[in-house]
Design a protein around this motif. Structure first.
Motif, PDB file in Angstrom:
ATOM      1  N   PRO A 194       7.132  13.632  -2.284  1.00  0.00           N
ATOM      2  CA  PRO A 194       8.109  12.698  -1.916  1.00  0.00           C
ATOM      3  C   PRO A 194       7.757  11.507  -1.462  1.00  0.00           C
ATOM      4  O   PRO A 194       7.437   9.689  -1.598  1.00  0.00           O
ATOM      5  N   LEU A 195       6.930  11.894  -0.832  1.00  0.00           N
ATOM      6  CA  LEU A 195       6.138  10.653   0.687  1.00  0.00           C
ATOM      7  C   LEU A 195       4.931  10.123   0.388  1.00  0.00           C
ATOM      8  O   LEU A 195       4.472   8.797   0.656  1.00  0.00           O
ATOM      9  N   MET A 196       4.163  10.621  -1.180  1.00  0.00           N
ATOM     10  CA  MET A 196       3.082  10.049  -1.841  1.00  0.00           C
ATOM     11  C   MET A 196       3.689   8.454  -2.148  1.00  0.00           C
ATOM     12  O   MET A 196       2.318   8.119  -2.098  1.00  0.00           O
ATOM     13  N   GLU A 197       4.520   8.969  -2.697  1.00  0.00           N
ATOM     14  CA  GLU A 197       4.451   6.797  -3.285  1.00  0.00           C
ATOM     15  C   GLU A 197       4.917   6.545  -2.589  1.00  0.00           C
ATOM     16  O   GLU A 197       4.979   4.684  -3.166  1.00  0.00           O
ATOM     17  N   LEU A 198       5.064   6.658  -1.253  1.00  0.00           N
ATOM     18  CA  LEU A 198       6.463   5.398  -0.073  1.00  0.00           C
ATOM     19  C   LEU A 198       5.911   4.185  -0.354  1.00  0.00           C
ATOM     20  O   LEU A 198       4.035   4.519   0.241  1.00  0.00           O
ATOM     21  N   GLU A 199       6.372   3.605  -0.498  1.00  0.00           N
ATOM     22  CA  GLU A 199       5.200   1.681  -0.087  1.00  0.00           C
ATOM     23  C   GLU A 199       5.885   1.243   1.220  1.00  0.00           C
ATOM     24  O   GLU A 199       6.804   1.314   2.023  1.00  0.00           O
ATOM     25  N   ILE A 200       4.359   1.502   2.087  1.00  0.00           N
ATOM     26  CA  ILE A 200       4.571   0.545   3.090  1.00  0.00           C
ATOM     27  C   ILE A 200       3.464  -0.613   3.043  1.00  0.00           C
ATOM     28  O   ILE A 200       3.004  -0.944   2.447  1.00  0.00           O
ATOM     29  N   ASN A 201       4.484  -1.235   4.255  1.00  0.00           N
ATOM     30  CA  ASN A 201       3.502  -2.531   4.832  1.00  0.00           C
ATOM     31  C   ASN A 201       2.831  -2.614   5.521  1.00  0.00           C
ATOM     32  O   ASN A 201       3.308  -2.703   6.521  1.00  0.00           O
TER      33      ASN A 201
ATOM     34  N   MET B  34       1.145  -1.355  -0.108  1.00  0.00           N
ATOM     35  CA  MET B  34       0.127  -0.328   0.191  1.00  0.00           C
ATOM     36  C   MET B  34       0.684   1.169   0.584  1.00  0.00           C
ATOM     37  O   MET B  34       2.162   1.069   1.071  1.00  0.00           O
ATOM     38  N   LYS B  35       0.243   2.233  -0.692  1.00  0.00           N
ATOM     39  CA  LYS B  35       0.620   3.378  -0.590  1.00  0.00           C
ATOM     40  C   LYS B  35       0.770   4.995   0.455  1.00  0.00           C
ATOM     41  O   LYS B  35      -0.059   4.037   1.294  1.00  0.00           O
ATOM     42  N   LEU B  36       1.260   5.407   1.285  1.00  0.00           N
ATOM     43  CA  LEU B  36       1.138   5.946   2.173  1.00  0.00           C
ATOM     44  C   LEU B  36       0.634   6.959   2.173  1.00  0.00           C
ATOM     45  O   LEU B  36      -0.942   7.551   2.544  1.00  0.00           O
ATOM     46  N   PHE B  37      -0.181   7.681  -0.103  1.00  0.00           N
ATOM     47  CA  PHE B  37      -1.327   8.209   0.016  1.00  0.00           C
ATOM     48  C   PHE B  37      -2.480   7.476   0.603  1.00  0.00           C
ATOM     49  O   PHE B  37      -3.251   8.244   0.092  1.00  0.00           O
ATOM     50  N   ASP B  38      -1.994   6.289   0.185  1.00  0.00           N
ATOM     51  CA  ASP B  38      -3.625   5.505   0.276  1.00  0.00           C
ATOM     52  C   ASP B  38      -4.397   5.170   1.578  1.00  0.00           C
ATOM     53  O   ASP B  38      -5.343   5.403   2.491  1.00  0.00           O
ATOM     54  N   ALA B  39      -2.908   5.500   2.683  1.00  0.00           N
ATOM     55  CA  ALA B  39      -3.602   5.107   4.187  1.00  0.00           C
ATOM     56  C   ALA B  39      -3.694   6.510   4.637  1.00  0.00           C
ATOM     57  O   ALA B  39      -4.122   5.929   5.651  1.00  0.00           O
TER      58      ALA B  39
END
Length: 103
Positions: A95-102, A1-6
C-alpha cells in the motif's frame, strides 16, 4: 514521484506474530528529510492505506542515522492462523509503494 521510486529499501516483515513492521530507507538525505519534514507519513495516512484503525498503529518512528522510517501496526489476524494470507508479513509494504510524494 512514487515512494517506491524514491526509496532504496521498501519492505515489510512480521514484528512477532501479532504485528507488521514496514521499513523505508533512502540513499539521498535530502529526499528523506523532505518526507520527514512534510509530515506526510502519519497515523491518518497509514490508517487509510491499510484500512485499519489509528489505535492499531503502534509506532511511526523516523531514524535520521539510517535515513529511514519504520511503521508498526497490529495484524488483522495473527501470523500462520486461519485466514492469514501472508505468514511472514513480507508483502504488506505494497500500500505504501504507490504513495505519491512531492519533493
Amino acid at each position: 514521484m512514487k515512494l517506491f521510486d524514491a526509496a532504496a529499501v521498501l519492505r515489510s516483515k512480521n514484528s512477532g506474530p501479532f504485528e507488521i513492521t514496514v521499513d523505508v530507507l533512502f540513499n539521498d538525505p535530502s529526499v528523506y528529510y523532505k518526507i520527514k519534514e512534510q509530515g506526510l507519513i502519519n497515523k491518518e495516512l497509514v490508517s487509510r492505506l491499510y484500512n485499519i484503525e489509528q489505535d492499531n498503529i503502534t509506532q511511526i518512528v523516523f531514524f535520521d542515522q539510517a535515513l529511514g522510517f519504520k511503521i508498526t501496526f497490529a495484524r488483522k489476524v495473527s501470523s500462520g492462523t486461519f485466514l492469514d494470507r501472508d505468514v511472514y508479513g513480507a508483502q504488506q509494504h505494497a500500500p505504501l509503494m504507490e504513495l505519491e510524494i512531492n519533493l
